[in-house]
Scaffold this motif. Structure first.
Motif, mmCIF file in Angstrom:
data_model
loop_
_atom_site.group_PDB
_atom_site.id
_atom_site.type_symbol
_atom_site.label_atom_id
_atom_site.label_comp_id
_atom_site.label_asym_id
_atom_site.label_seq_id
_atom_site.Cartn_x
_atom_site.Cartn_y
_atom_site.Cartn_z
ATOM 1 N N TRP A 77 1.260 -1.025 -0.026
ATOM 2 C CA TRP A 77 -0.438 0.354 -0.089
ATOM 3 C C TRP A 77 0.802 1.143 0.183
ATOM 4 C CZ3 TRP A 77 0.032 -2.974 4.222
ATOM 5 C CH2 TRP A 77 0.671 -2.271 5.697
ATOM 6 N N GLY A 78 0.303 2.618 -1.043
ATOM 7 C CA GLY A 78 1.325 3.494 -0.905
ATOM 8 C C GLY A 78 1.818 3.140 -1.910
ATOM 9 N N SER A 79 2.545 3.966 -2.549
ATOM 10 C CA SER A 79 3.621 3.863 -3.858
ATOM 11 C C SER A 79 3.943 5.122 -3.283
ATOM 12 C CB SER A 79 2.135 4.219 -5.226
ATOM 13 O OG SER A 79 1.762 5.734 -4.661
ATOM 14 N N ARG A 80 4.813 5.141 -4.578
ATOM 15 C CA ARG A 80 6.325 6.203 -4.927
ATOM 16 C C ARG A 80 6.406 6.241 -6.769
ATOM 17 N NH1 ARG A 80 11.350 3.923 -4.963
ATOM 18 N NH2 ARG A 80 10.965 0.875 -4.720
ATOM 19 N N THR A 81 7.309 7.631 -7.229
ATOM 20 C CA THR A 81 7.421 7.618 -8.378
ATOM 21 C C THR A 81 9.192 6.617 -7.902
ATOM 22 O OG1 THR A 81 5.955 9.196 -8.908
ATOM 23 C CG2 THR A 81 7.823 8.998 -10.091
ATOM 24 N N ARG A 82 9.704 6.053 -9.497
ATOM 25 C CA ARG A 82 10.923 5.913 -9.803
ATOM 26 C C ARG A 82 11.200 6.406 -11.068
ATOM 27 N NH1 ARG A 82 11.213 -0.530 -9.333
ATOM 28 N NH2 ARG A 82 13.534 0.228 -10.718
ATOM 29 N N VAL A 83 12.333 6.494 -11.613
ATOM 30 C CA VAL A 83 12.534 6.652 -12.981
ATOM 31 C C VAL A 83 13.714 5.419 -13.540
ATOM 32 C CG1 VAL A 83 13.892 8.347 -13.839
ATOM 33 C CG2 VAL A 83 12.811 9.620 -12.246
ATOM 34 N N LEU A 84 13.526 5.127 -14.417
ATOM 35 C CA LEU A 84 13.735 4.669 -14.945
ATOM 36 C C LEU A 84 14.911 5.060 -16.203
ATOM 37 C CD1 LEU A 84 10.939 1.119 -15.020
ATOM 38 C CD2 LEU A 84 12.879 2.228 -13.719
ATOM 39 N N ARG A 85 15.859 4.185 -16.339
ATOM 40 C CA ARG A 85 16.677 4.635 -17.423
ATOM 41 C C ARG A 85 17.781 3.808 -18.687
ATOM 42 N NH1 ARG A 85 18.047 10.250 -16.704
ATOM 43 N NH2 ARG A 85 17.997 11.282 -14.901
ATOM 44 N N LYS A 86 17.857 3.865 -19.527
ATOM 45 C CA LYS A 86 19.015 2.851 -20.009
ATOM 46 C C LYS A 86 20.013 3.358 -20.038
ATOM 47 C CE LYS A 86 14.541 2.119 -23.622
ATOM 48 N NZ LYS A 86 14.444 1.901 -24.484
ATOM 49 N N ARG A 87 21.264 2.339 -20.271
ATOM 50 C CA ARG A 87 22.009 2.727 -19.787
ATOM 51 C C ARG A 87 22.707 1.903 -21.359
ATOM 52 N NH1 ARG A 87 23.774 2.667 -14.273
ATOM 53 N NH2 ARG A 87 25.335 1.138 -15.339
ATOM 54 N N GLY A 88 22.537 2.709 -22.208
ATOM 55 C CA GLY A 88 23.562 2.786 -23.314
ATOM 56 C C GLY A 88 23.230 1.783 -24.228
ATOM 57 N N ILE A 89 23.942 1.276 -25.277
ATOM 58 C CA ILE A 89 23.921 0.480 -26.038
ATOM 59 C C ILE A 89 24.826 -0.852 -26.514
ATOM 60 C CG2 ILE A 89 22.977 0.165 -28.294
ATOM 61 C CD1 ILE A 89 22.886 3.165 -28.594
#
Length: 361
Positions: A77-89
């Motif tokens: 319960w409850g929530s939070r915001t995550r930032v997802l980043r890609k890591r190169g190629i």
């Protein structure tokens, strides 16, 4: 409120059965006492009172198990915001090392120009992992790395005459590139690299550089499999339409003439229209692009521009909302209840001993 694994909650149906076990044990002890002798006499011989303590321990044990089951179900319960980043190629360069790549319609030769352009290409990368598949009739692989100097050294010392089997097998090269990418994905990095963070991902690219004279297999079918796995293939076709003789060299590197067939005729190599069509199909099957090499280069500048655009896409972030796991709020109390249940005695004998002492006086 939500659950990570709500199916575990079905185990709560076992809690009443577990609660019945202490009651059944109490009943068994009571029957045994009645068979042993007079109940009053037996109670007088027993040291201390065990009933309340055993009942308390049973309640603590059942509550601890119930809390553990609920915790295993993963309450959220409850929530939070995550930032997802890609890591190169992740990039695999599949470079054709067949003898036809010795032709000089690209100066100083197809293979020398291709190797020089590849080295220049990787030196301008920043943190992307790169692997190499050198292929003719068979393949030789250099694993994914960010050590660009070692990769350049590998290419510098390799030539068409070092390949164990002649010919050109593009399907084998694409399959080998697929294996490199899969192994890199399982490892999440080399031995000296930190594993990628949770929620990150890498784009995957194969750069195929060949004169297109495929002698076996179905490279378009392999390309379709790569596309299903999210791999994009860029293809560089090297060579001219008019045809070019293939030089031959002695083991010491001395030029000995041109390759001839059994009838003594010069063997010509050309990037024919049919070969180019197949190379275009390979690229288009994966969402990549086909580039034709000119006399002054082999098309890596165009690929670099494509990669630059991919890097800009990689730098973009996206936000996702995730539920907070709260299992620890239940698992910790369950642990304390288990500990407390283990520490409580089966019976309390202090008052009983005092009464026996006073009676003895």
């Amino acid at each position: 409120m939500s659950w990570r694994d709500s199916d575990v909650l079905w185990l709560l149906a076992m809690v009443p059965l577990l609660a019945g076990l202490p009651i059944f044990a109490f009943w068994r002890r009571r029957r045994a006492m009645e068979r042993f002798g007079d109940e009053g006499t037996v109670r007088a011989l027993v040291a201390g009172r065990s009933g309340p303590w055993r009942a308390t321990r049973a309640v603590l044990w059942v509550l601890a198990i119930a809390l553990t089951i609920v915790a295993l179900a993963g309450p959220q319960w409850g929530s939070r915001t995550r930032v997802l980043r890609k890591r190169g190629i992740d990039v695999v360069i599949a470079l054709d090392f067949s003898k036809s790549m010795l032709a000089r319609d690209v100066r100083p030769s197809r293979i020398d120009r291709a190797k020089a352009e590849v080295v220049r290409f990787v030196e301008e990368l920043d943190g992307d992992r790169v692997g190499v598949v050198a292929f003719a009739g068979e393949t030789m692989e250099f694993p994914m790395t960010t050590d660009y100097a070692a990769l350049a050294l590998f290419l510098q010392d390799l030539g068409p005459y070092d390949m164990p089997v002649g010919g050109t097998a593009i399907a084998r090269a694409l399959t080998a590139a697929e294996r490199l990418l899969e192994r890199a994905g399982r490892r999440g990095g080399g031995a000296a690299e930190a594993p990628p963070e949770e929620g990150t991902q890498r784009s995957r690219v194969v750069i195929l550089m060949t004169d297109g004279e495929d002698h076996e297999g179905n490279p378009v079918e392999v390309a379709q499999r790569l596309a299903e796995n999210g791999v994009r293939v860029y293809v560089v076709g090297i060579g001219s339409r008019t045809g070019e003789p293939i030089p031959t060299y002695a083991p010491d590197g001395t030029w000995t003439g041109y390759l001839r067939d059994e009838q003594g005729q010069l063997v010509q190599t050309a990037l024919t229209e049919d070969n180019e069509r197949q190379l275009r199909e390979i690229a288009e099957a994966t969402g990549g692009r086909y580039f034709a090499a000119g006399r002054g280069g082999v098309g890596v500048d165009q690929i670099r521009a494509e990669m630059r655009q991919m890097h800009q896409d990689e730098q973009r972030t996206r936000r996702v909302t995730v539920q907070e796991d709260r299992y620890a709020l239940l698992l910790f109390p369950a642990f304390l209840l288990f500990v407390l249940e283990a520490l409580l005695p089966d019976a309390w004998t202090g008052r009983w001993r005092r009464r026996r002492t006073e009676a003895g006086r």
